[in-house]
Design a protein around this motif. Sequence first.
Motif, PDB file in Angstrom:
ATOM      1  N   UNK A  37       0.825  -1.208   0.000  1.00  0.00           N
ATOM      2  CA  UNK A  37       0.000   0.000   0.000  1.00  0.00           C
ATOM      3  C   UNK A  37       0.856   1.254   0.000  1.00  0.00           C
ATOM      4  N   UNK A  38       0.309   2.311  -0.596  1.00  0.00           N
ATOM      5  CA  UNK A  38       0.970   3.615  -0.644  1.00  0.00           C
ATOM      6  C   UNK A  38      -0.061   4.668  -0.263  1.00  0.00           C
ATOM      7  N   UNK A  39       0.300   5.563   0.643  1.00  0.00           N
ATOM      8  CA  UNK A  39      -0.606   6.629   1.087  1.00  0.00           C
ATOM      9  C   UNK A  39      -0.104   7.966   0.537  1.00  0.00           C
ATOM     10  N   UNK A  40      -1.014   8.696  -0.110  1.00  0.00           N
ATOM     11  CA  UNK A  40      -0.701  10.030  -0.608  1.00  0.00           C
ATOM     12  C   UNK A  40      -1.842  10.972  -0.213  1.00  0.00           C
ATOM     13  N   UNK A  41      -1.625  12.263  -0.395  1.00  0.00           N
ATOM     14  CA  UNK A  41      -2.648  13.265  -0.110  1.00  0.00           C
ATOM     15  C   UNK A  41      -2.857  14.105  -1.361  1.00  0.00           C
ATOM     16  N   UNK A  42      -4.112  14.469  -1.634  1.00  0.00           N
ATOM     17  CA  UNK A  42      -4.394  15.298  -2.803  1.00  0.00           C
ATOM     18  C   UNK A  42      -5.419  16.373  -2.454  1.00  0.00           C
ATOM     19  N   UNK A  43      -5.240  17.543  -3.090  1.00  0.00           N
ATOM     20  CA  UNK A  43      -6.187  18.650  -2.919  1.00  0.00           C
ATOM     21  C   UNK A  43      -7.225  18.580  -4.015  1.00  0.00           C
ATOM     22  N   UNK A  44      -8.465  18.890  -3.659  1.00  0.00           N
ATOM     23  CA  UNK A  44      -9.561  18.959  -4.624  1.00  0.00           C
ATOM     24  C   UNK A  44     -10.359  20.224  -4.360  1.00  0.00           C
TER      25      UNK A  44
ATOM     26  N   UNK B 286     -11.705  24.310  -1.182  1.00  0.00           N
ATOM     27  CA  UNK B 286     -10.575  23.402  -1.307  1.00  0.00           C
ATOM     28  C   UNK B 286     -10.611  22.401  -0.158  1.00  0.00           C
ATOM     29  N   UNK B 287     -10.545  21.133  -0.502  1.00  0.00           N
ATOM     30  CA  UNK B 287     -10.543  20.064   0.499  1.00  0.00           C
ATOM     31  C   UNK B 287      -9.341  19.163   0.277  1.00  0.00           C
TER      32      UNK B 287
ATOM     33  N   UNK C 155     -10.352   6.773  -0.864  1.00  0.00           N
ATOM     34  CA  UNK C 155     -10.161   8.204  -0.552  1.00  0.00           C
ATOM     35  C   UNK C 155     -10.974   8.542   0.690  1.00  0.00           C
ATOM     36  N   UNK C 156     -10.327   9.260   1.622  1.00  0.00           N
ATOM     37  CA  UNK C 156     -10.973   9.680   2.863  1.00  0.00           C
ATOM     38  C   UNK C 156     -10.655  11.150   3.116  1.00  0.00           C
ATOM     39  N   UNK C 157     -11.540  11.890   3.791  1.00  0.00           N
ATOM     40  CA  UNK C 157     -11.245  13.282   4.130  1.00  0.00           C
ATOM     41  C   UNK C 157     -10.022  13.362   5.058  1.00  0.00           C
ATOM     42  N   UNK C 158      -9.253  14.437   4.904  1.00  0.00           N
ATOM     43  CA  UNK C 158      -8.071  14.652   5.747  1.00  0.00           C
ATOM     44  C   UNK C 158      -7.950  16.141   6.049  1.00  0.00           C
ATOM     45  N   UNK C 159      -7.130  16.466   7.033  1.00  0.00           N
ATOM     46  CA  UNK C 159      -6.883  17.873   7.378  1.00  0.00           C
ATOM     47  C   UNK C 159      -6.188  18.562   6.207  1.00  0.00           C
ATOM     48  N   UNK C 160      -6.588  19.792   5.944  1.00  0.00           N
ATOM     49  CA  UNK C 160      -5.995  20.554   4.843  1.00  0.00           C
ATOM     50  C   UNK C 160      -4.489  20.730   5.025  1.00  0.00           C
ATOM     51  N   UNK C 161      -4.019  20.748   6.258  1.00  0.00           N
ATOM     52  CA  UNK C 161      -2.583  20.893   6.520  1.00  0.00           C
ATOM     53  C   UNK C 161      -1.779  19.692   6.026  1.00  0.00           C
ATOM     54  N   UNK C 162      -2.427  18.550   5.816  1.00  0.00           N
ATOM     55  CA  UNK C 162      -1.737  17.363   5.322  1.00  0.00           C
ATOM     56  C   UNK C 162      -1.428  17.456   3.834  1.00  0.00           C
ATOM     57  N   UNK C 163      -2.081  18.357   3.137  1.00  0.00           N
ATOM     58  CA  UNK C 163      -1.923  18.481   1.684  1.00  0.00           C
ATOM     59  C   UNK C 163      -0.913  19.548   1.259  1.00  0.00           C
ATOM     60  N   UNK C 164       0.031  19.858   2.085  1.00  0.00           N
ATOM     61  CA  UNK C 164       1.020  20.888   1.745  1.00  0.00           C
ATOM     62  C   UNK C 164       1.943  20.437   0.665  1.00  0.00           C
TER      63      UNK C 164
END
Length: 58
Positions: A18-25, A31-32, A49-58
């Motif tokens: 498995x690989x975990x990444x973060x993406x902005x939409x 912006x989420x 895909x699950x919701x995450x804190x916006x700070x994780x998408x830097x």
Amino acid sequence: MKKLTVSEVSKVIGGTSCKVTFEKETVDGATVCRKVNTCTGKYGETVTRMPADLSSCN
């Protein structure tokens, strides 16, 4: 006899990697951030895909 690594063993017995990444939409002008978990196993690829804190998408 050759010693196998963990990744080699998982391929032989059908394990999953498995690989975990973060993406902005942008949704309705807002912006989420989404946590994207991509797992590849014996029977193909699964993307979750699950919701995450916006700070994780830097």
